[in-house]
Design a protein around this motif. Structure first.
Motif, short mmCIF file in Angstrom:
data_model
loop_
_atom_site.label_atom_id
_atom_site.label_comp_id
_atom_site.label_asym_id
_atom_site.label_seq_id
_atom_site.Cartn_x
_atom_site.Cartn_y
_atom_site.Cartn_z
N ASP A 127 14.99 43.21 25.79
CA ASP A 127 15.31 44.50 25.17
C ASP A 127 14.49 44.71 23.90
O ASP A 127 14.98 45.23 22.91
N LYS A 128 13.20 44.30 23.93
CA LYS A 128 12.36 44.36 22.74
C LYS A 128 11.32 45.47 22.75
O LYS A 128 10.52 45.59 21.84
N GLY A 129 11.27 46.25 23.80
CA GLY A 129 10.24 47.29 23.86
C GLY A 129 9.07 46.87 24.73
O GLY A 129 9.13 45.87 25.45
N CYS A 130 8.00 47.61 24.67
CA CYS A 130 6.91 47.46 25.63
C CYS A 130 5.97 46.31 25.27
O CYS A 130 5.72 46.02 24.10
N HIS A 132 4.44 39.80 18.45
CA HIS A 132 5.61 40.48 19.02
C HIS A 132 5.19 41.55 20.03
O HIS A 132 5.79 41.66 21.10
N THR A 133 4.13 42.29 19.71
CA THR A 133 3.72 43.39 20.59
C THR A 133 2.96 42.90 21.82
O THR A 133 2.90 43.60 22.83
N LEU A 134 2.38 41.71 21.75
CA LEU A 134 1.52 41.22 22.83
C LEU A 134 2.23 40.33 23.84
O LEU A 134 1.72 40.12 24.94
N THR A 135 3.37 39.77 23.47
CA THR A 135 4.01 38.74 24.28
C THR A 135 5.43 39.14 24.68
O THR A 135 5.93 40.18 24.28
N THR A 136 6.06 38.28 25.45
CA THR A 136 7.40 38.55 25.96
C THR A 136 8.50 38.28 24.95
O THR A 136 9.65 38.62 25.18
N SER A 154 22.35 45.47 23.56
CA SER A 154 23.31 44.36 23.59
C SER A 154 22.67 42.99 23.39
O SER A 154 23.36 42.01 23.16
N VAL A 155 21.33 42.93 23.49
CA VAL A 155 20.62 41.68 23.25
C VAL A 155 20.23 41.63 21.79
O VAL A 155 19.57 42.55 21.29
N PRO A 156 20.60 40.58 21.05
CA PRO A 156 20.28 40.52 19.61
C PRO A 156 18.78 40.67 19.35
O PRO A 156 17.96 40.12 20.10
#
Length: 345
Positions: A254-257, A59-63, A167-169
């Motif tokens: 909208d998942k962060g960096c 999750h932290t490494l990819t889009t 707004s993005v799940p």
């Protein structure tokens, strides 16, 4: 049965090692469009990522939003450069203990190298599993009937340029149903069902399924007509995710960096990536050979893009996926090698 391997047609092809066709490519295309055929895609590289922290780590490494992915789900992901260019694309399939990443032939080494560099103190053990797992694909409208327990793919809509935060799940933008299958996994995808099976059992699985065979050339024709991009074909060293239509299936906005996230956000909020993926129709008058990957697309003698994949489709004739500059008009009269080309709008 006549079997013609990819390398017999093109010795330099990255797709070597699997059948190109079984004697009648046109018939095989019709099979994949109207019923179901089995395509050997076991030339794909496969990585295994076991470990308790695999989902949060990927999750932290990819889009993609993968922190909550479960054992019955698959998705797609990208690895980007620091400047937001596409470096890797893979399908991810989780079985409860391991995340399996399958990617393009020859791309696995680069993806594994990146993952190994980013391990730090995370409890994951990525490894090359290409020798363990083979990818087979059931392609066509009847593919789902063979495994009715698999739910239809769910791919979310890409939000507008000025979407509201939150707004993005908080889930993967593409969710593919996954179930155990013959010692491996079955994954429902837009073109049918992908099977990740033990490589040692590949032949027995093919025989047990009893599904008519189709070669990779038929698969590629169906893929191009469906406008599905492929890493290394519809991408180059400066491709942004929005330029090659990876946004819906592989990018959570909208998942962060993550590496390259600032560029993705900036391009999306501006609403106009520099290039776009299009389907071209070629006249095929001067030549009946589809253009090679990388062939320039020209307008008035000036290069405005490149061909990703060119094929001869059984109904559409000679077509190609191409990446063009955004400002090329939909009705532009283009040339690709000796052929005149038009954009399918």
């Amino acid at each position: 049965m006549t079997v013609v391997m990819v390398e017999e047609i093109d010795p330099s092809s990255a797709d070597a090692g699997v059948p190109a066709h079984f004697g009648d490519p046109v018939k095989e295309q019709r099979l994949l469009e109207t019923a179901v055929g089995l395509v050997d895609r076991s030339n794909r590289d496969v990585l295994a990522v076991p470990g308790d922290e695999r989902a949060s780590w990927l999750h932290t490494l990819t889009t993609q939003h993968l922190s909550g992915i479960s054992a019955d789900q698959g998705s797609e992901l990208l690895v980007l450069s620091p400047h937001g260019h596409v470096e890797q694309h893979a399908f991810v399939t989780d079985d409860g203990t391991t995340a399996w990443l399958d990617t393009e032939p020859g791309a696995g080494a680069g993806l594994l190298k990146y993952l190994e560099m980013m391990r730090f103190f995370t409890r994951v053990e990525p490894r090359d599993a290409t020798s363990e797992i083979a990818v087979l694909s059931l392609v066509g409208p009847a593919a789902a009937e063979l495994l009715p327990e698999l739910a239809e793919p769910r791919i979310g809509a890409v939000p507008g340029p000025k979407f509201a935060a939150g707004s993005v799940p908080p889930e993967a933008t593409a969710i593919y149903s996954v179930r155990p299958f013959e010692g491996g996994l079955a994954r429902r995808v837009p073109l049918g069902v992908d099977l990740l099976v033990p490589r040692a059992a590949k032949t027995s699985v093919i025989e047990k399924l009893g599904v008519p065979r189709a070669g990779l050339s038929a698969y590629e024709a169906i893929r191009v007509a469906a406008r599905v991009p492929r890493l290394g074909h519809e991408t180059d060293h400066k491709t942004l995710p929005a330029e090659a239509d990876f946004m819906a299936a592989a990018v959570h906005l909208d998942k962060g960096c993550y590496r390259g996230q600032e560029t993705v956000a900036r391009v999306h909020h501006l609403g106009r990536p520099p290039r776009r993926l299009v389907l071209l129709h070629l006249d095929g008058i001067a030549t009946d050979h589809p253009p090679a990957q990388g062939t320039p697309v020209e307008l008035d003698g000036r290069a405005v893009g490149f061909v990703g994949t060119g094929v001869r489709h059984h109904e559409l004739g000679m077509i190609a996926l191409a990446v063009l500059k955004r400002n090329v008009a939909d009705d532009a009269r283009l040339t690709v090698g000796e052929s005149t080309a038009a954009i399918d709008v």
